[in-house]
Design an enzyme around this catalytic site. Sequence first.
Site, short mmCIF file in Angstrom:
data_model
loop_
_atom_site.label_atom_id
_atom_site.label_comp_id
_atom_site.label_asym_id
_atom_site.label_seq_id
_atom_site.Cartn_x
_atom_site.Cartn_y
_atom_site.Cartn_z
N CYS A 113 0.81 -1.23 0.00
CA CYS A 113 0.00 0.00 0.00
C CYS A 113 0.84 1.27 0.00
O CYS A 113 0.34 2.35 -0.32
CB CYS A 113 -0.95 0.01 1.19
SG CYS A 113 -2.08 -1.37 1.11
N HIS A 250 -3.38 7.31 2.19
CA HIS A 250 -3.76 6.00 1.65
C HIS A 250 -5.15 5.67 2.18
O HIS A 250 -5.46 5.88 3.34
CB HIS A 250 -2.75 4.94 2.12
CG HIS A 250 -3.20 3.54 1.86
ND1 HIS A 250 -3.69 3.13 0.65
CD2 HIS A 250 -3.26 2.46 2.68
CE1 HIS A 250 -4.02 1.85 0.72
NE2 HIS A 250 -3.77 1.42 1.94
N ASN A 280 -10.13 -0.17 -0.53
CA ASN A 280 -8.66 -0.08 -0.42
C ASN A 280 -8.06 -0.63 -1.71
O ASN A 280 -8.14 -1.82 -1.98
CB ASN A 280 -8.20 -0.90 0.80
CG ASN A 280 -6.70 -0.85 1.00
OD1 ASN A 280 -5.95 -0.41 0.12
ND2 ASN A 280 -6.25 -1.32 2.14
N1 ACO Z 1 -18.87 -8.66 8.00
C1 ACO Z 1 -19.46 -8.88 9.20
N2 ACO Z 1 -18.79 -9.22 10.30
C2 ACO Z 1 -17.45 -9.34 10.20
C3 ACO Z 1 -16.78 -9.12 9.00
C4 ACO Z 1 -17.54 -8.77 7.87
N3 ACO Z 1 -17.00 -8.53 6.68
N4 ACO Z 1 -15.46 -9.29 9.22
C5 ACO Z 1 -15.31 -9.62 10.51
N5 ACO Z 1 -16.53 -9.64 11.11
C6 ACO Z 1 -16.83 -9.93 12.51
C7 ACO Z 1 -15.76 -10.75 13.18
O1 ACO Z 1 -15.97 -12.13 12.93
C8 ACO Z 1 -15.96 -10.39 14.63
O2 ACO Z 1 -17.03 -11.13 15.11
P1 ACO Z 1 -16.97 -11.74 16.61
O3 ACO Z 1 -16.86 -10.54 17.50
O4 ACO Z 1 -18.27 -12.46 16.70
O5 ACO Z 1 -15.76 -12.60 16.62
C9 ACO Z 1 -16.41 -8.94 14.58
O6 ACO Z 1 -16.86 -8.70 13.22
C10 ACO Z 1 -15.31 -7.95 14.91
O7 ACO Z 1 -14.14 -8.31 14.18
P2 ACO Z 1 -12.81 -7.48 14.31
O8 ACO Z 1 -11.80 -8.06 13.42
O9 ACO Z 1 -12.50 -7.27 15.74
O10 ACO Z 1 -13.33 -6.10 13.71
P3 ACO Z 1 -12.61 -4.73 13.75
O11 ACO Z 1 -13.43 -3.75 14.45
O12 ACO Z 1 -11.15 -4.85 14.14
O13 ACO Z 1 -12.65 -4.34 12.22
C11 ACO Z 1 -11.20 -4.31 10.31
C12 ACO Z 1 -12.01 -5.16 11.26
C13 ACO Z 1 -12.14 -3.39 9.56
C14 ACO Z 1 -10.46 -5.20 9.34
C15 ACO Z 1 -10.22 -3.45 11.15
O14 ACO Z 1 -9.48 -4.25 12.00
C16 ACO Z 1 -9.30 -2.69 10.30
O15 ACO Z 1 -9.69 -1.76 9.62
N6 ACO Z 1 -8.00 -3.01 10.32
C17 ACO Z 1 -7.03 -2.39 9.50
C18 ACO Z 1 -7.02 -3.14 8.24
C19 ACO Z 1 -6.57 -2.30 7.15
O16 ACO Z 1 -6.98 -1.19 6.99
N7 ACO Z 1 -5.70 -2.89 6.38
C20 ACO Z 1 -5.19 -2.29 5.31
C21 ACO Z 1 -4.08 -1.36 5.73
S1 ACO Z 1 -2.63 -1.82 5.06
C22 ACO Z 1 -3.02 -1.95 3.50
O17 ACO Z 1 -3.66 -1.06 3.01
C23 ACO Z 1 -2.66 -3.18 2.78
#
Ligand code: ACO
Length: 323
Positions: A113, A250, A280
């Site tokens: 990224c 980004h 993204n």
């Molecule tokens: N739809 C519905 N529910 C979901 C989904 C989905 N697509 N994905 C996960 N869940 C559920 C999980 O199973 C979990 O359920 P549980 O509590 O019953 O176990 C719940 O949602 C919460 O999951 P978390 O992973 O804790 O959710 P979080 O609030 O951390 O959000 C996310 C996830 C959006 C991926 C977040 O962690 C994030 O934005 N991280 C950064 C990722 C990123 O931006 N990466 C790219 C940057 S680097 C690059 O660009 C390559």
Amino acid sequence: MIRSVVCGFGASLPKRVMTNSEMETKVDTSDEWIVQRTGIRQRYIAGEGETTASLGEAAARVALQRAGLTPADLDLIIVGTSTPDNTFPATAVNIQNRLGMHHGAAFDLQAVCSGFIYAMTTADVYIRGGLAKRVLVIGAETFSRILDWSDRTTCVLFGDGAGAVILEAQEGEGTNQDRGILTTHLRSDGAHREKLYVDGGPSTTGTVGQLRMEGREVFKHAVGMITDVIEAAFSATGTSAEDLDWLVPHQANRRIIEGSARKLGIPMEKVVVTVDLHGNTSAASIPLALDTAAADGRIKKGDLVLLEAMGGGFTWGSVLLRW
Ligand code: ACO
């Protein structure tokens, strides 16, 4: 003093839009979950015949047209991508050929990224070193092709697209009032490999592999790393958040963007956000956002613009430039 000045910009997106409601029909997710956690409402998905090179070529053609240039005017093409058309030759060389350019040089640069930040920094070094007068810098990706579509924690986040700028050598005074790139800062730390990677490759599995991410771990590090390289840009130039006209981050996640802006005291009115439209798109996200905000008249000639990214590796970096 030679400065690398943006003299053209362009973008290209696949024809097909996939909204969150369409995503709901493919994986166990909801529009509400995706919007609340990420700010993403839709993404573009490459179809048959659409590849990283074809999208990159289209973005380059728009940038050339806006700059009033032809491929004959370019010395170098750098493509930031982690989703090349082939393991080799480089997508940049493929695009060079598609543009009918058979002089100069072209190469890919892989920093996930942060790819566009790394490519802009490299182009700036070539220009300031007198090795190139005009460099076409492209960020292009087809992440849809390395996603595990059965993994809802990753497949809802990414999309495809390409953006490009042309950097041109121009004389500056050596002050912050100069147009062009004023400072660049790159960082990487391979200790974070397991948090965001692709589980295949030519030298390990002999397959392309699929993206794997520990979202929470990435999130935990993102704001700190972004703040680090933005503060480096401010301290190298004696500027501060108040001097900025635009932050073009980004586009990974709206919450990361808002968290970084808040920590740095940059009001959201000065932040270009396109993650809702594109998802993204990795190395393509910054040039896609630049294209959006420059084409609609928000970013104007003379504006102070800060670009930043963080991604797999981890890699992270910033570019401060006057448009
Ligand atoms: N739809 C519905 N529910 C979901 C989904 C989905 N697509 N994905 C996960 N869940 C559920 C999980 O199973 C979990 O359920 P549980 O509590 O019953 O176990 C719940 O949602 C919460 O999951 P978390 O992973 O804790 O959710 P979080 O609030 O951390 O959000 C996310 C996830 C959006 C991926 C977040 O962690 C994030 O934005 N991280 C950064 C990722 C990123 O931006 N990466 C790219 C940057 S680097 C690059 O660009 C390559």
